[in-house]
Structure formats: structure tokens, C-alpha cells
Design a protein around this motif. Sequence first.
Motif, PDB file in Angstrom:
ATOM      1  N   LYS A 116       0.802  -1.229   0.000  1.00 13.05           N
ATOM      2  CA  LYS A 116       0.000   0.000   0.000  1.00 13.05           C
ATOM      3  C   LYS A 116       0.829   1.271   0.000  1.00 13.05           C
ATOM      4  O   LYS A 116       0.580   2.179  -0.774  1.00 13.05           O
ATOM      5  CB  LYS A 116      -0.905   0.017   1.245  1.00 13.05           C
ATOM      6  CG  LYS A 116      -2.213  -0.700   1.061  1.00 13.05           C
ATOM      7  CD  LYS A 116      -3.146   0.073   0.140  1.00 13.05           C
ATOM      8  CE  LYS A 116      -4.350  -0.787  -0.261  1.00 13.05           C
ATOM      9  NZ  LYS A 116      -5.045  -0.250  -1.426  1.00 13.05           N
ATOM     10  N   ALA A 117       1.795   1.353   0.918  1.00 12.46           N
ATOM     11  CA  ALA A 117       2.489   2.625   1.102  1.00 12.46           C
ATOM     12  C   ALA A 117       3.991   2.396   1.171  1.00 12.46           C
ATOM     13  O   ALA A 117       4.455   1.422   1.769  1.00 12.46           O
ATOM     14  CB  ALA A 117       2.008   3.295   2.388  1.00 12.46           C
ATOM     15  N   LEU A 118       4.727   3.294   0.537  1.00 16.52           N
ATOM     16  CA  LEU A 118       6.183   3.171   0.493  1.00 16.52           C
ATOM     17  C   LEU A 118       6.849   4.393   1.107  1.00 16.52           C
ATOM     18  O   LEU A 118       6.270   5.486   1.148  1.00 16.52           O
ATOM     19  CB  LEU A 118       6.656   3.037  -0.960  1.00 16.52           C
ATOM     20  CG  LEU A 118       6.063   1.894  -1.786  1.00 16.52           C
ATOM     21  CD1 LEU A 118       6.613   1.947  -3.205  1.00 16.52           C
ATOM     22  CD2 LEU A 118       6.368   0.542  -1.151  1.00 16.52           C
TER      23      LEU A 118
ATOM     24  N   SER B 285       1.547   4.122  -3.171  1.00 17.01           N
ATOM     25  CA  SER B 285       1.960   5.520  -3.025  1.00 17.01           C
ATOM     26  C   SER B 285       3.218   5.627  -2.190  1.00 17.01           C
ATOM     27  O   SER B 285       3.395   4.872  -1.235  1.00 17.01           O
ATOM     28  CB  SER B 285       0.879   6.331  -2.294  1.00 17.01           C
ATOM     29  OG  SER B 285      -0.338   6.255  -2.971  1.00 17.01           O
ATOM     30  N   VAL B 286       4.055   6.586  -2.551  1.00 16.19           N
ATOM     31  CA  VAL B 286       5.165   6.964  -1.675  1.00 16.19           C
ATOM     32  C   VAL B 286       4.610   7.993  -0.703  1.00 16.19           C
ATOM     33  O   VAL B 286       4.104   9.025  -1.125  1.00 16.19           O
ATOM     34  CB  VAL B 286       6.338   7.558  -2.482  1.00 16.19           C
ATOM     35  CG1 VAL B 286       7.395   8.126  -1.539  1.00 16.19           C
ATOM     36  CG2 VAL B 286       6.944   6.507  -3.401  1.00 16.19           C
ATOM     37  N   ILE B 287       4.679   7.708   0.597  1.00 20.33           N
ATOM     38  CA  ILE B 287       4.054   8.634   1.547  1.00 20.33           C
ATOM     39  C   ILE B 287       5.051   9.358   2.440  1.00 20.33           C
ATOM     40  O   ILE B 287       4.689  10.290   3.142  1.00 20.33           O
ATOM     41  CB  ILE B 287       2.955   7.945   2.397  1.00 20.33           C
ATOM     42  CG1 ILE B 287       3.533   6.869   3.323  1.00 20.33           C
ATOM     43  CG2 ILE B 287       1.875   7.333   1.509  1.00 20.33           C
ATOM     44  CD1 ILE B 287       2.536   6.386   4.374  1.00 20.33           C
TER      45      ILE B 287
ATOM     46  N   MET C 235       7.254   7.401 -10.242  1.00 22.44           N
ATOM     47  CA  MET C 235       5.834   7.771 -10.276  1.00 22.44           C
ATOM     48  C   MET C 235       5.047   6.805 -11.162  1.00 22.44           C
ATOM     49  O   MET C 235       3.987   6.298 -10.783  1.00 22.44           O
ATOM     50  CB  MET C 235       5.691   9.197 -10.797  1.00 22.44           C
ATOM     51  CG  MET C 235       4.252   9.643 -10.963  1.00 22.44           C
ATOM     52  SD  MET C 235       4.119  11.235 -11.827  1.00 22.44           S
ATOM     53  CE  MET C 235       4.551  10.760 -13.501  1.00 22.44           C
TER      54      MET C 235
ATOM     55  N   CYS D  26       4.746   3.415  -9.548  1.00 16.73           N
ATOM     56  CA  CYS D  26       3.759   3.470  -8.459  1.00 16.73           C
ATOM     57  C   CYS D  26       2.343   3.384  -9.025  1.00 16.73           C
ATOM     58  O   CYS D  26       1.487   2.681  -8.479  1.00 16.73           O
ATOM     59  CB  CYS D  26       3.891   4.772  -7.666  1.00 16.73           C
ATOM     60  SG  CYS D  26       5.214   4.740  -6.455  1.00 16.73           S
TER      61      CYS D  26
END
Lengths: 348, 348
Positions: free
Chosen positions: B87-89, B121-123, B112, B115
Motif C-alpha cells: 500500500k504505502a512506500l 503511493s510513496v508517503i 511515479m 507506483c
Amino acid sequence: MDLITMTHGAGGSLTDDLIKKYVLKYLGGSDVEVPLEALDDAAVIRDIVLKSDSHAVKPIFFPGGDIGRLAIAGTVNDIAVMGAEPKALATGFILEEGLEISDLERILQSMMLTCKEAEVSVITGDTKVVEKGALGGCVINTSGIGFRCSALERNLEVVREYRSFTKRWLLDSNLRPGDKILISGSIGEHGVAIMASRYGYDLGGKVESDVAPLNKMIKSLLEVGGIVSMKDLTRGGLANALNEWSEKSGVNILVHEEDIPIRKDVKAACEMLGIDPLQVGNEGKIIIGVVPEMADEVLRELRRHRKGRDAQVIGEVTGKGRMVILDTLVGGRRILSRPVGDPIPRIC
Amino acid sequence: MDLITMTHGAGGSLTDDLIKKYVLKYLGGSDVEVPLEALDDAAVIRDIVLKSDSHAVKPIFFPGGDIGRLAIAGTVNDIAVMGAEPKALATGFILEEGLEISDLERILQSMMLTCKEAEVSVITGDTKVVEKGALGGCVINTSGIGFRCSALERNLEVVREYRSFTKRWLLDSNLRPGDKILISGSIGEHGVAIMASRYGYDLGGKVESDVAPLNKMIKSLLEVGGIVSMKDLTRGGLANALNEWSEKSGVNILVHEEDIPIRKDVKAACEMLGIDPLQVGNEGKIIIGVVPEMADEVLRELRRHRKGRDAQVIGEVTGKGRMVILDTLVGGRRILSRPVGDPIPRIC
């Protein structure tokens, strides 16, 4: 042709420009609770605080610590200042060919001891090797996750006794006029220790890095309550951290130079080196924004801890705006602007 | 005095020794569901899958991809093969002084796009700069978290229709005699593309890296069900991955060389370079252990995907033990041992 310079990595306004102009352009836009574009100490998704920090300190062993202790403490502190309880870490080692395995072992041992001190665990990792170059031995990335804890809920309840407050985490954007600004101890030790050790300066005394995990102290502060925001001081020092707060909260902050704790030897070293201690990084200090009614109680709790015994109230939020003002020792006030970068490269 | 060598980072038995002898000695011992000492693709705590991977590929741009695509796909795949939904990176950039900002921008754009392809997403992130040395431009650490998903539950239900099975994740230790071994496509492209591009070899054709995020394909395989374990092929290639399975599950695995998909140009390049394609890394292929009753259905689903169209059943688990046996093309069987390291350094 624009090139990356050392200052792009020194944590001041040039780092900020690089991130806003390029990184956010491509990687921003997720719909999580605290996303990348908050540019806060860490991100939040589904009540999990996620943080990643690469540690490229040079030299890898320095007075008061080493890259291993720094790699654990840095990430633990970034998670803790959001109000979360750090639990699990992941480490990515980039080792240089030729690094002595006994040095790696010293670093690992230091990581283990710091994990015990912080009560966190490394649960996964990765190891890569690169040819001998400019790393100085190794670079360590530490990522980590933390969870909401009852201490944070208790803290937010106390805040809501004194003002309307809907935020669920201790964000950089949470300050409001009237809030008191506290610091947990004296500034500049880490940067000065790195500088002295890197260049072999004799500073007429031994300045040791303050690198330390602060999560247990932070948890006890949350149990007192009334804290609206917290930040750890790293690259760019107090000047950088205060300006980030001011910008993201849209407030003016006044700090009193006479109340900012600084050791004599650190002050003397900064004078000798021609650098401003307000811009020099720490790795074991935090600033805390507190509702005014609770400032004394939080200060008292801070001073009960060895890592907070020199804590001080150093200022307050004076109104809406975007300026940090320093009430100077010599008299008169001046703008304390955001440094372009920490005067000492590769401190963390 | 023992020193770190390039082979310590090449993902084979020497990397394994370093981790077991030193890293686990100091950093093992947490009480999470899948801890560091499982040495699996990722760790699990409170149903959250956590993974960290540093990417030090050289060169940073290569046929078929770049370090940005690799940094996203590598971590996404490590989380997905556990059975979780990434989910999140979090990204940690180590940039070299002198890197062209336009190159950084190309890398960010590639991140991007990858992703978007993977729907992650990169958070959060971090950026450091080091002096020009041997990195070749930059190193990128990507950490990430993934969550349990309904597809994993469905998959485990199907497994339990055919055999008693109490595992909650797709671990390396889950294989049992009778399980079929599938591969999602042809081997060796990534390593050969890196090698050709790094040294300017003319391989009489264009071999492109297969670097790709596989999480969406993996999710659709879980919806079919019957999968007990999955691994992505990286450093050390198929030989390394099969040996990790064999060792951790305590089983013998037989694979048939004639069924292992390999492109002619990759085979020719490996012959020319004198390396064994079975030891060369991929970045867009997985091996899958499936209960025998579901092997055909999982294979059919794999082949429906562009990234799995060359999938094959390549072998089976033959009994308890710790050996990987290759049924060779030229006739006869031989032990397929774990490589000391990938023959090509810094492929990921």
C-alpha cells in the motif's frame, strides 16, 4: 545543467526546495492521513506511522556514538515526535567494499543496545555492497513503524480541555498563538562532536554527541498532556526546526536567546569554527509546543528525565505570520531565518 | 582482519553467512509473527507486512528500466509474495554530489509511473547527499508496508481444501512433498541487461530487463487459490531462490531444465560471458509453490497476464531433505547448489 551539491543534503532551505520542486512533483498526491506533502517528521496511514531515514554520517564512529546508534535513534525519534509509539524497524545496509567486519560488528552491537534502550526491534533488513568510494565505510537506512498509543489519546484530551483541537497527531502545522515553546536540552553537541572528530580539531575539551532515542521520555510527556506539536532537532538545528514550524503552522514564533541552553564548550567551538550554534544539529533533543496552561507541568516532567534535565521554556507563539524572531542576548530582536543548509555536512 | 567484499552483497551463500553470523547475532530475537530470523522476503507484525530494500544497481539507467522503477518494483514484489497487498512506500535517497538534477527527475518520473502501475503511493522519504565516489549517481532505499487482503484468505481456504495448513502467510518454509513448482516467465533478462549495459557488450541483440511490479498479477493468482509459497527471483537467480526454499522448508526439490523458460539471446549471452543463467537475477519473475491439485489452474491464470505469459511448471517437491536437483537437458541429474553470489555484482 544543474547538479546536486552537498548543500542539497544539508537539511535547510536548499533541501526543502529540491523536495518541493522535484520529489513532490512526481511522488506527491496520495490520500493518506498524513501524506508526503505534509513534509512532517513521518507519514500516517491507517493509524500506522511510517518513517524512513538514511544515515550517512561521517565518520561512522564519533565521540558519544556511532552510525548504528544514530540509525536507530533517528528513526525512533521521528516516529515518537508524531505522538506514536515506535515498535518495529527495518534496516538497509549499504556497505563499502573493504569495510572491516569487526567495525560492522561494533555498529551492529551499538544498534542492538540502542534498540534495547528504546524497546524497539529490527524485524527485517537488506544488505548491499558497493565499491570503495566516498561513503566512509557504510550508509544505513532505517525505516520503522509506530502505532497510536493511549498516552497520545490522554495528551490530546488535555489539549482539548484548554482549546478546541481536532488534530489526531502532533503535526508541524498544529501551533496556535499563545502556545509555549520548550526545548529538552542544550543545542549543538552532535554537530560539534562530528566536526571535531572529522577534522581532528582540538576544541580544548571533549564535546560528545547527544545522540539518543527519546521515545520513552516522550511517552511520559504525553501522559502529562497538553502537547500540540513536537520536533526533533537534526540538520539545520534549532533555527531550521523553528522555521519549519512557523511556515507550516502559519505563525510567528518569538524565542529568547538567553533561555536557549548551550554548553560553554559548544559555544566556544562554534565561535572558533565561525558557525552559528542555532544552525548546528542535535540528535537527542526535541522542541515541544504546549498549550500555555500546561507548559510548567510538561517542563517539570522533562527535567525529571536525564535526557531532559536541562530543559527550558525558550519562547512562545506570538501570532499569525511566518517569522521566527530571536530576542538576542546583546539586546534587540532579529529575524532568525532558515539556514540554506546545516553548516556541517553529513552529520546524520 | 576480515573485510567486506563485493560478493558479500551478491545475494548468495556469502551474503547469507554474513547475515546469519553477524546481523542475526545482534538484531534477532523479536517476538513478531514473521521476524528477522525467518530471513523471508519481508517481516510481519500485527498483520502488517514490512519490507526494506536498498537499491544500488549500476548503471542507474539500463535497457528496460532504471533504478527508480527497480526501487518501487523490488519492494512491492517482496511484500506481494508474502501474500499481502502493498500500500504505502517510504523512499530514502542517497544522492552523489554532481548527479545531474535532470537525471534525478527522470528517476522520480519513473518511480511515479511504476507506483501508478502497482497502485501504491510513496508517503514519506528522506534525502541525503554524499561526496562523489563509487555509487554511480545514487542509491535508493525503498521501504514499504502491505496489509492482509481477502485474496490471501481465499487462497488459504483453497489450500486447506487439499491439505492441512495452518500458516497465515506465504512463507519460504511452507513447502511440502507433492507441491508443484511454477515459474512466471523466462529467467536471466535483468542480470544480462545490466551486464551488457555496464560493460558495453554487444550481445547481438537487445536484452531488456524484466523489472516490473507483479502485485496485481499475484493478487489474481491468490484469487484462484492453492498457493503455499511465493518468491521473487533476484540476486543469485533461480538457483538461489530454490535453495532458500529447500533449506527453509526442509525439502528436496526436483526441477526439469527443459521446462525452465529462457530466451535464446539470454542463453547465448550467458554462454559468451561464461556464467550460468540459473544464477542470474531477474526483477520481474516469481516462483510459486502450489498444491498439486491447483497447479494447472494457477498456471492458466498466470498465462492470462502479459507478465506471466511464458509461465511453466518446472518441477515439484519430492520429499523431505535439503537438496535441489536439476534434471538436465543433456540427460542425468545433478545437484543445483546455492551460488556463493550472483555472478554479476550490483544488479539491484
